[in-house]
Design a protein around this motif. Structure first.
Motif, mmCIF file in Angstrom:
data_model
loop_
_atom_site.group_PDB
_atom_site.id
_atom_site.type_symbol
_atom_site.label_atom_id
_atom_site.label_comp_id
_atom_site.label_asym_id
_atom_site.label_seq_id
_atom_site.Cartn_x
_atom_site.Cartn_y
_atom_site.Cartn_z
ATOM 1 N N LEU A 46 4.716 -3.573 0.392
ATOM 2 C CA LEU A 46 3.399 -2.894 -0.200
ATOM 3 C C LEU A 46 2.343 -2.927 0.780
ATOM 4 C CD1 LEU A 46 3.335 -4.871 -3.849
ATOM 5 C CD2 LEU A 46 3.509 -2.251 -3.370
ATOM 6 N N LYS A 60 3.157 -0.043 3.444
ATOM 7 C CA LYS A 60 3.188 1.342 2.726
ATOM 8 C C LYS A 60 1.840 1.410 2.135
ATOM 9 C CE LYS A 60 5.828 4.350 0.046
ATOM 10 N NZ LYS A 60 7.209 4.213 -0.588
ATOM 11 N N TYR A 61 1.130 0.640 1.613
ATOM 12 C CA TYR A 61 -0.172 0.783 1.163
ATOM 13 C C TYR A 61 -1.467 0.095 1.386
ATOM 14 C CZ TYR A 61 3.034 2.861 -2.556
ATOM 15 O OH TYR A 61 4.094 3.756 -3.065
ATOM 16 N N ASP A 62 -1.213 -0.270 2.579
ATOM 17 C CA ASP A 62 -2.238 -1.033 3.297
ATOM 18 C C ASP A 62 -3.130 -2.030 2.402
ATOM 19 O OD1 ASP A 62 -4.001 -1.511 5.311
ATOM 20 O OD2 ASP A 62 -5.502 0.096 4.596
ATOM 21 N N LEU A 63 -1.934 -2.787 1.606
ATOM 22 C CA LEU A 63 -2.537 -3.663 0.705
ATOM 23 C C LEU A 63 -2.860 -5.026 1.642
ATOM 24 C CD1 LEU A 63 -2.892 -4.282 -2.236
ATOM 25 C CD2 LEU A 63 -0.770 -5.348 -2.175
ATOM 26 N N TYR A 121 -9.325 -1.325 -5.120
ATOM 27 C CA TYR A 121 -8.284 -0.870 -4.888
ATOM 28 C C TYR A 121 -7.614 -0.112 -5.807
ATOM 29 C CZ TYR A 121 -3.809 -0.521 -2.030
ATOM 30 O OH TYR A 121 -2.714 0.036 -1.286
ATOM 31 N N GLN A 139 -0.786 3.647 -7.588
ATOM 32 C CA GLN A 139 0.347 3.910 -6.853
ATOM 33 C C GLN A 139 1.088 2.587 -6.752
ATOM 34 O OE1 GLN A 139 -1.689 5.598 -3.212
ATOM 35 N NE2 GLN A 139 -0.379 7.507 -3.329
ATOM 36 N N ILE A 140 0.634 1.470 -6.545
ATOM 37 C CA ILE A 140 1.444 0.299 -6.526
ATOM 38 C C ILE A 140 2.014 0.139 -7.889
ATOM 39 C CG2 ILE A 140 1.073 -2.352 -6.532
ATOM 40 C CD1 ILE A 140 -1.067 -1.874 -4.290
ATOM 41 N N TYR A 189 5.399 2.056 -7.798
ATOM 42 C CA TYR A 189 6.263 1.537 -7.097
ATOM 43 C C TYR A 189 6.742 0.488 -7.534
ATOM 44 C CZ TYR A 189 7.867 -0.780 -2.715
ATOM 45 O OH TYR A 189 8.904 -1.500 -1.850
#
Length: 336
Positions: free
Chosen positions: A280, A283-286, A314, A318-319, A322
């Motif tokens: 995460l 891939k998602y710049d978390l 945020y 998408q998260i 996923y």
């Protein structure tokens, strides 16, 4: 193997009436390690004593291998109890008898010779790892060793069913684990169906494959242990699960920084073994702030949770997509 249909039990005296077991329907399958969990006064001790008629049923049916034991004659009940072992919380050993003599006690009414009884007891002492204690007295044993003797005595007659009445509640955690391992070994190697009661979800998690949750005399939820841990439905069940494996769920007074979301991720089975948080982040710049987390084993599976803070602006869509793909549940606990 065991089926309860609309079973109830009420205790009455001149002052009050206590409904200990109320309209219980339950099924225990052959080979189960079936746990019954509940707080003090939930009715679980009465229920397990109904299974061998140490307490008499007020109404309902208790069917074991197709026979309603409620209707057994005294002689039939005597034979049934020979096929049903029981382990007690406080061991119930005879202090004037040696360990070997305690184990042979239930064999004395079967017509076996002394040599046959002693051979069976010696065999069981090997199983419970007390071969060197055959000729000592219970007063010389530790609590865990006494319970091992109790287990050996309970299975001396090769019972089909083993009932465990809070068998580990008076033992320390390390000894508890060894006794639970022994009960599980007996279930697997001797093919004995086990029904145990406890107020500790930790005991359920470690050795049971199915569980019933009791509250005020009623069974409020039942199912496979992994399913109960993954998705408890009743509030009582949720309370037991949260105390054992998960978080306290007390986030009402937690101060969440401005512009932050507080999230819970729930992992089960294979998802608990993957490096999902790392993926995460990459891939998602978390950029999460990890608050709390835990992974525990339930049978041959793993479950766990993670509590974390993320920026409130945020986009979680998408998260969430996923995580769903990887069988991880996402819940927003607080949104500041």
């Amino acid at each position: 193997m065991i089926k309860l249909k609309n079973v109830s039990k009420t205790f009455k005296d001149s002052l009050k009436e206590v409904k200990a077991v109320v309209e219980v329907d339950l099924q225990v399958n052959n080979g189960d390690v079936f746990g019954i969990v509940g707080s003090s006064g939930a009715g679980k001790s009465t229920l397990i004593r109904l299974l061998n008629r140490l307490e008499e049923v007020e109404c309902g049916e208790i069917i074991v291998d197709g026979v309603d034991i409620v209707n057994l004659t005294k002689e039939e009940l005597r034979y049934f109890r020979m096929q049903t072992g029981m382990i007690f919380q406080h061991f119930n050993l005879l202090w004037s008898r040696t360990v070997l003599e305690n184990i042979t006690l239930p064999l004395e009414i079967t017509g076996l010779s002394k040599e046959q009884r002693d051979n069976r007891a010696t065999e069981l002492l090997r199983i419970v790892d007390l071969e060197d204690k055959a000729n000592v007295y219970p007063s010389e044993l530790s609590g865990g060793q006494k319970q091992r003797v109790g287990i050996a005595r309970a299975v001396a007659n090769n019972p089909k069913i083993l009932l465990c009445d809070e068998a580990t509640s008076s033992l320390d955690p390390k000894t508890t684990d060894t006794i639970l391992d022994l009960i599980k070994t007996i279930n697997e190697k001797l093919g004995i169906t086990v029904v145990l009661i406890t107020h500790e979800m930790d005991v359920i998690r470690k050795i049971c494959n199915r569980v019933a949750v009791m509250d005020h005399g009623r069974v409020v939820e039942t199912g496979d242990v992994i399913d109960i841990f993954n998705n408890p439905k009743h509030d009582v069940t949720k309370g037991f699960v949260s105390k054992e494996v998960l978080f306290s769920n007390d986030f009402g007074e937690r101060v969440v920084p401005t512009n932050k979301k507080l999230l819970k991720l729930f992992f089960s089975n294979q998802s608990a073994k993957k490096s999902i948080i790392r993926e995460l982040i990459v891939k998602y710049d978390l950029n999460p702030n990890i608050i709390e987390g835990q992974i525990k084993a339930v049978q041959n599976n793993q479950i766990g949770f993670l509590i974390m803070e993320v920026d409130s602006d945020y986009n979680l869509s998408q998260i969430r997509k996923y995580l769903t793909k990887h069988n991880v549940e996402l819940e927003v606990l607080l949104n500041a």
